[in-house]
Design a protein around this motif. Structure first.
Motif, PDB file in Angstrom:
ATOM      1  N   ASP A  89       0.843  -1.194   0.000  1.00 10.28           N
ATOM      2  CA  ASP A  89       0.000   0.000   0.000  1.00 10.28           C
ATOM      3  C   ASP A  89       0.873   1.236   0.000  1.00 10.28           C
ATOM      4  O   ASP A  89       1.842   1.318   0.727  1.00 10.28           O
ATOM      5  CB  ASP A  89      -0.890   0.014   1.239  1.00 10.28           C
ATOM      6  N   SER A  90       0.495   2.160  -0.796  1.00 12.12           N
ATOM      7  CA  SER A  90       1.225   3.417  -0.798  1.00 12.12           C
ATOM      8  C   SER A  90       0.737   4.270   0.349  1.00 12.12           C
ATOM      9  O   SER A  90      -0.422   4.205   0.760  1.00 12.12           O
ATOM     10  CB  SER A  90       1.007   4.150  -2.124  1.00 12.12           C
ATOM     11  N   ALA A  91       1.643   5.077   0.840  1.00  7.17           N
ATOM     12  CA  ALA A  91       1.256   5.991   1.914  1.00  7.17           C
ATOM     13  C   ALA A  91       0.399   7.127   1.383  1.00  7.17           C
ATOM     14  O   ALA A  91      -0.254   7.830   2.118  1.00  7.17           O
ATOM     15  CB  ALA A  91       2.497   6.548   2.586  1.00  7.17           C
ATOM     16  N   ALA A  92       0.421   7.273   0.080  1.00  5.60           N
ATOM     17  CA  ALA A  92      -0.318   8.386  -0.506  1.00  5.60           C
ATOM     18  C   ALA A  92      -1.769   8.000  -0.696  1.00  5.60           C
ATOM     19  O   ALA A  92      -2.086   6.977  -1.267  1.00  5.60           O
ATOM     20  CB  ALA A  92       0.295   8.754  -1.851  1.00  5.60           C
ATOM     21  N   PRO A 296       5.215   7.651  -9.938  1.00  2.68           N
ATOM     22  CA  PRO A 296       5.937   8.941 -10.024  1.00  2.68           C
ATOM     23  C   PRO A 296       7.254   8.969  -9.260  1.00  2.68           C
ATOM     24  O   PRO A 296       8.144   9.740  -9.613  1.00  2.68           O
ATOM     25  CB  PRO A 296       4.940   9.938  -9.416  1.00  2.68           C
ATOM     26  N   HIS A 297       7.379   8.163  -8.228  1.00  2.00           N
ATOM     27  CA  HIS A 297       8.625   8.191  -7.457  1.00  2.00           C
ATOM     28  C   HIS A 297       9.690   7.259  -8.022  1.00  2.00           C
ATOM     29  O   HIS A 297      10.833   7.302  -7.577  1.00  2.00           O
ATOM     30  CB  HIS A 297       8.371   7.749  -6.005  1.00  2.00           C
ATOM     31  N   ALA A 298       9.305   6.401  -8.928  1.00  2.00           N
ATOM     32  CA  ALA A 298      10.177   5.283  -9.283  1.00  2.00           C
ATOM     33  C   ALA A 298      10.920   5.524 -10.586  1.00  2.00           C
ATOM     34  O   ALA A 298      10.561   6.387 -11.387  1.00  2.00           O
ATOM     35  CB  ALA A 298       9.363   4.007  -9.378  1.00  2.00           C
ATOM     36  N   PHE A 524       7.277   5.643  -0.378  1.00  2.00           N
ATOM     37  CA  PHE A 524       7.621   6.912   0.263  1.00  2.00           C
ATOM     38  C   PHE A 524       6.423   7.859   0.168  1.00  2.00           C
ATOM     39  O   PHE A 524       5.735   7.906  -0.845  1.00  2.00           O
ATOM     40  CB  PHE A 524       8.846   7.535  -0.398  1.00  2.00           C
ATOM     41  N   SER A 525       6.208   8.592   1.248  1.00  2.00           N
ATOM     42  CA  SER A 525       5.029   9.450   1.289  1.00  2.00           C
ATOM     43  C   SER A 525       5.145  10.622   0.331  1.00  2.00           C
ATOM     44  O   SER A 525       4.149  11.188  -0.086  1.00  2.00           O
ATOM     45  CB  SER A 525       4.818   9.972   2.713  1.00  2.00           C
ATOM     46  N   SER A 526       6.354  10.998   0.017  1.00  2.00           N
ATOM     47  CA  SER A 526       6.545  12.102  -0.921  1.00  2.00           C
ATOM     48  C   SER A 526       7.921  11.942  -1.548  1.00  2.00           C
ATOM     49  O   SER A 526       8.785  11.245  -1.016  1.00  2.00           O
ATOM     50  CB  SER A 526       6.462  13.458  -0.214  1.00  2.00           C
ATOM     51  N   PHE A 527       8.110  12.623  -2.653  1.00  2.00           N
ATOM     52  CA  PHE A 527       9.437  12.536  -3.253  1.00  2.00           C
ATOM     53  C   PHE A 527      10.451  13.310  -2.423  1.00  2.00           C
ATOM     54  O   PHE A 527      11.635  12.992  -2.426  1.00  2.00           O
ATOM     55  CB  PHE A 527       9.426  13.054  -4.689  1.00  2.00           C
ATOM     56  N   ARG A 528       9.974  14.282  -1.678  1.00  2.00           N
ATOM     57  CA  ARG A 528      10.889  14.998  -0.782  1.00  2.00           C
ATOM     58  C   ARG A 528      11.453  14.039   0.252  1.00  2.00           C
ATOM     59  O   ARG A 528      12.655  14.020   0.525  1.00  2.00           O
ATOM     60  CB  ARG A 528      10.148  16.124  -0.091  1.00  2.00           C
TER      61      ARG A 528
END
Lengths: 713, 366
Positions: A89-92, A296-298, A524-528
């Motif tokens: 599950d994504s955190a988003a 988007p993060h990958a 990851f919850s965000s790319f930051r």
């Protein structure tokens, strides 16, 4: 003078999305520079303080008795747990993560041996898994690439294969319902949302072994719970392919390039053509494909292949591509160029009539630099960085194997294609004036160049373990920038220099409690958060281990790891094993804790308790966090004499009893600042009679006086 | 007559033609010559009408007159050391107070506990500096807000001190501090008004310039490479700075007119505008030279302080840095005082006073 429309390409309406503010691989540097800007501006440090405060609370709530075995088990479980294709599950909210396939099952030998520190040990590369022979035509007006390909693929696993999996990454931009575009984080790594749609449409897929069958008829998106995403396609085969057998495929497709997003697409007559062909997913040794939807993060993951690519482009275009150009011919207003590269995991290219070109033979490599007019200084800096980097990285991680390296500095309007790595093809970035005011150009160049090793040659699973490529690359960049620019590797102003190491440490500390480093990019919850943990914290962790356990040992570990796993696909256990081999169990255990368990450390000392006779004192040094790193403790007496104590770091505290000719006046834990992971280094010191702050007072008063001079009449 | 002749040269033939009506009877009486020249300039520029229209106390019904103790040739800031010290102390105390919250926040971050003390903040690599900035967090942010508010407060106070300084520079003879303070207090609302006019004008110019620059950037991007486009934009921005610069001149002349002539805001603005229109180059050169030399002084101070190696221990290094920086501040103030003197001369009609002029005016403290 250049015109952005020399192909006469048509401009279409665009759809704007909110930009997330983070841009590609330049993230780390932007974060660092941004951090300093925040610090110097004193405007946004409250967030940092919140983070630190939260981290302190986490630390207080957590136990510190993790056993080494438990940690290593955890690391191993973290690896193995993903082998069953768990849908994480994504955190988003609203962004279900893609199916995470299984982790490579490369063996992790406990001992690689010192011979792997030298290039002579490296065997020739293994036979490629596939051969791509592509003939592509760029239509600059429609911004489409029409292509056909012959693809020879071999089942290198130990199991029979009943279906193929293709990644159609450009379909991430096909409509608003893709995993990529419906993300609330915009375009993820490259900053800014997609401004245009793009897609790949496969029109034919046949196999010599299955004549008369269009295999694509049975193709279907394979993203469980995500039917609208068409970036991960399963193609059932009429008959299983046994281990060792080959398939000879023929494909035809059309790739509609979007406006630049995620380091691919178009900007006027500029083209950066990446992830543009149907790309076979990597087949793991157990016979399962590692396939995933494009998050988007990958980033990406693929087998080593041979590429033979013929490009048909406008004659005016200056072209750069992965591999070596072996042929060129001009027919009227079109030009055909043929490129070849062997043992590569991807193929990308660029075309723009505005490029200027420089070529130079560096360390036996033909370096092609494509850059816009007006970027002479950047071109000089880039080539200087490449000269330094090829030798530096080659010495540390094995010689660069390809005969060519193409470096692309995009024009400003195509800046979103900057800061990306492909085999023997990298993009950098920066304004024409960047070289006069910052280290941006050499830093980006060295970062992307280091990716040739940690991504291109040691081809780790980027979506699953982003720290293995970005983290190691950031560490390699840190070493290179430090060696090249010393204490001013990030910034040099009159009276002020800032090193990349110092900035990375603060970023790593600020975001250290956001979560584990070693986890899939989609988690990851965000790319930051990903950027801070994967880039900065990984690099800082490795740098800390090197400082504490010996830089030579760390250099040896990475030298062996990089050479042994060249043309392979190692995972975290392989890296940790290499660390253990040269640095010992403690170093490996601490690395595992940092990577998998949010391992942290904070040494602190509260007070000096003087004895009744004046010449004795008691000091207690505490350690918070799970990491147990050996540390030095400096005891300084009033007469200036210094006693150095060593503590293994085991246990929650260490009590020291001082006896000397002069009273103890100062205690400094980690006086040499070796432990970059130390979350609050300022609580490492205690002094009976603190100094004043005359320098700060003087400098700030003067600054305020100047401000008044500006603001007052 | 030398001074007058030079002034006529500068002003052109028209002024010279108008001057004979007020030809000084004694060439040695520079002050009187200046006063007469003032009147000739008023006639030339029409500023006399401004004074009359404004009902100024310096208008006697036929021609402008100078108030008691007011000289047409303002004095050098060095001749008013008391005023200079007052303004400097204002800056010093202001700087000290503004810096105080940030200094306290940094001092509370254990910097003083370090073996090197705050010298560690200046070490190459910036390790300790970033640690302090990071761990200072909320305290630094709150302190920065406090400092920003104090900066605004002291800027407003600076307007008042500016008025005091202008008054002192524009008067001959002994001048008590209470009188100067009272005069500046009387003029303060108008001085603040002139500052507001300047700020609003600058905001408009910047906003308009930003809009134009955005449009220009798009236009240039289609026709030139990045470097050329940026350089053209830079050139345009420099040109665009001219209105801002002129606005600064106008505001400074307005303040001088408010203090020197006792005019209302709009009358002072009108007078300043006329003066600016009459001698734009002279005003521009005077202001620009003060700014350039100030920048040079600050740059030199930065270079020298950079050589002091503040990352090393030693109170002498700090003292030397303090001395160098304060010297730069003093030089900047002196240059600023010279510019104020120029503005006073401009609105009073007199040219910058020749050397030795001040002594003839019997100047005294402050």
């Amino acid at each position: 003078m250049s015109s952005p429309h020399r192909y006469g390409s048509e401009q279409r309406g665009v759809r704007q999305r909110e930009a997330p503010g983070w841009r590609g691989l330049r993230f780390a540097r932007e974060l660092l520079v941004g951090f300093i800007g925040l610090g110097l501006g004193l405007a946004a440090l409250s967030a940092a303080a919140d983070s630190v405060a939260d981290g302190a609370l986490d630390s207080a709530a957590r136990g510190t008795d993790n056993s080494a075995d438990g940690v290593l088990d955890g690391a191993a479980q973290g690896t193995d747990s993903s082998t069953d294709g768990t849908n994480l599950d994504s955190a988003a909210d609203g962004v279900p993560s893609p199916v995470i396939g299984h982790t490579p099952r490369e063996d992790a030998p406990r001992v690689l041996g010192a011979r792997w520190e030298h290039d002579e040990a490296m065997p020739p590369p293994p036979p490629p898994v596939s051969h791509y022979t592509i003939d592509a035509r760029l239509d600059e007006g429609t911004q489409k690439v029409t292509a056909t390909a012959r693809l020879r693929w071999k089942n290198t696993s130990q199991a029979q294969v009943t279906a193929l999996f293709f990644h159609l990454y450009l379909n991430a931009f096909k409509h608003d319902r893709t995993l990529f575009l419906r993300s609330p984080y915009g375009a993820g790594r490259s900053g800014g949302g997609a401004a245009d749609y793009g897609h790949i449409q496969v029109t034919r897929l046949t196999a010599r072994e299955h004549p008369g069958v269009d295999l694509w008829q049975g193709a279907a998106p394979h993203s469980p719970g995500d039917p609208d995403d068409e970036t991960d396609i399963e193609v059932p085969l009429p008959a299983p392919v046994p281990p060792g057998a080959e398939l000879h495929l023929e494909l035809a497709w059309e790739a509609k390039l979007p406006r630049l997003v995620e380091r691919t697409g178009t900007s006027g007559d500029y083209f950066l053509v990446a992830q543009w062909f149907p790309k076979l997913a990597r087949l793991e040794p157990d016979g399962r494909f590692r396939h995933f939807a494009f998050h988007p993060h990958a980033e990406f993951y693929a087998d080593f292949s041979h590429y033979d690519v013929t490009l048909d482009v406008p004659a005016a275009a200056q072209v750069g591509a992965s591999g070596q150009q072996i042929h060129e011919e001009i027919h009227g207003d079109r030009r055909r160029l043929r490129f070849q590269i062997e043992h590569a995991i991807d193929f990308a290219w660029t075309a723009w009539p505005g490029f200027l070109r420089r070529e130079e033979q560096i360390s036996g490599v033909r370096v092609h630099l494509l850059y816009p007019p007006g970027h002479t200084k950047n071109a000089d800096d880039t080539l200087e960085a490449v000269r330094f980097g090829l030798a530096h990285f080659g010495r540390r991680y094995g010689a660069y194997p390809y005969p060519t390296l193409t470096v692309v500095h995009p024009p400003r309007h195509a800046a979103r294609s900057g800061g990306m790595e492909y085999p023997s093809f990298i993009t950098t970035g920066g304004r024409w004036s960047a070289g006069y005011v910052s280290r941006q150009v050499p830093a980006v160049t060295l970062h992307e160049l280091a990716h040739q090793w940690f991504y291109g040659l040691v081809a780790t699973d980027e979506p699953q373990w982003p720290f293995l490529d970005e983290g190691l690359t950031s560490y390699a960049e840190l070493l290179a920038m430090s060696e090249r620019y010393g204490d001013a590797s990030l910034l040099r102003l009159p009276g002020l220099s800032v090193s990349q190491r110092a900035a990375l440490r603060r970023v790593a500390a600020e975001y250290g409690r956001d979560g584990a480093i070693a986890r899939p990019a989609a988690d990851f919850s965000s790319f930051r958060s990903l950027g801070a943990l994967v880039y900065a914290r990984t690099a800082t962790a490795l740098d800390t281990l090197a400082a504490v356990y010996g830089r030579e040992a760390m250099d040896a570990a990475l030298a062996r790891y990089a050479r042994y796993y060249r043309y392979r696909h190692p995972g975290p256990p392989q890296l940790i094993a290499a660390i253990r081999e040269t640095m010992g169990d403690d170093a490996a255990r601490n690395l595992s804790l940092v990577l998998f368990e949010r391992g942290s450390i904070d040494y602190r000392v509260r007070a000096i308790e003087p004895g009744s006779d004046g010449s004795t004192a008691r000091v207690v040094v505490y350690r918070d966090g799970q990491l147990e790193l050996p540390v030095e403790i400096s005891l300084i007496a009033a007469d200036g004499s210094e006693t150095l104590e060593r503590w293994s770091g085991r246990g929650a505290s260490r009590e020291l009893h001082f006896r000397g000719d002069s009273p103890l006046v100062q205690v400094v834990v980690d006086p040499r600042g070796l432990i970059g992971l130390d979350e609050q280094p300022l609580n490492n010191v205690v002094r009976l009679a603190p100094h004043g702050t005359p320098r700060v007072r003087e400098r700030l008063t003067y600054a305020a006086q100047l401000a008044l001079e500006l603001l007052s009449p | 007559m030398t001074a007058l002749t030079e002034r006529d040269d500068a002003r052109g033939a028209e002024t010279a033609r108008a001057a004979p009506r007020h030809e000084p009877s004694a060439a040695s009486d520079v002050g009187a010559a200046a006063a007469r020249d003032d009147v000739s300039w008023m006639s030339d520029a029409g500023a006399a009408d401004t004074l009359r229209d404004a009902g100024s106390a310096h208008w006697d019904g036929e021609r402008p007159v100078l108030g008691r103790g007011v000289v047409s040739g303002a004095v050098s800031p060095l001749r008013r050391p008391g005023a200079l010290v007052l303004v400097y102390l204002g800056r010093l105390i202001g700087g000290w107070v503004i810096a105080a919250p940030l200094v306290a926040a940094i001092a509370s971050s254990s910097v003083g506990q370090l073996p090197q003390g705050d010298a560690a903040l200046f070490e190459p690599g910036g390790e300790r500096l970033l640690q302090v900035l990071h761990q200072g967090g909320l305290a630094l942010t709150a302190a920065a807000r406090e400092s920003a508010a104090l900066t605004l407060l002291f800027s407003a106070l600076g307007v008042y001190l500016h008025g005091v300084w202008l008054f002192c520079l524009g008067h001959a003879g002994r001048l008590g501090l209470p009188r100067a303070l009272a005069a500046a207090a009387t003029a303060l609302p108008r001085l603040l008004g002139s500052s507001a006019v300047g700020l609003v004008g600058a905001a408009l110019v910047i906003a308009l310039g930003a809009g134009c620059d955005r449009a220009l950037a798009g236009y240039l991007a289609l026709r030139f490479d990045e470097q050329r486009a940026d350089l053209i934009r830079l050139a345009v921005i420099v040109v665009w700075l001219a209105p801002l610069f002129l606005l600064g001149l106008l505001t400074a002349l307005t303040r001088a007119a408010i203090v020197q002539r006792g005019l209302g805001l709009f009358a002072a603005l009108k007078l300043a505008a006329r003066s600016l229109r009459a001698r734009p180059v002279a005003h521009g050169v005077a202001r620009a030279s003060a700014l350039v030399w100030s920048a040079a002084a600050m740059g030199l101070a930065a270079l020298l302080v950079g050589e002091l190696a503040l990352e090393r221990p030693g109170a002498l290094r700090v003292a030397a840095a303090w001395g160098l920086h304060q010297a730069a501040v003093l030089v900047t103030l002196l240059l600023h005082g010279g510019w104020l003197r120029h503005t006073l001369n401009a609105v009073s009609g007199g040219a910058p006073a020749p050397h030795g002029h001040a002594s003839q005016q019997g100047e005294g403290s402050p």
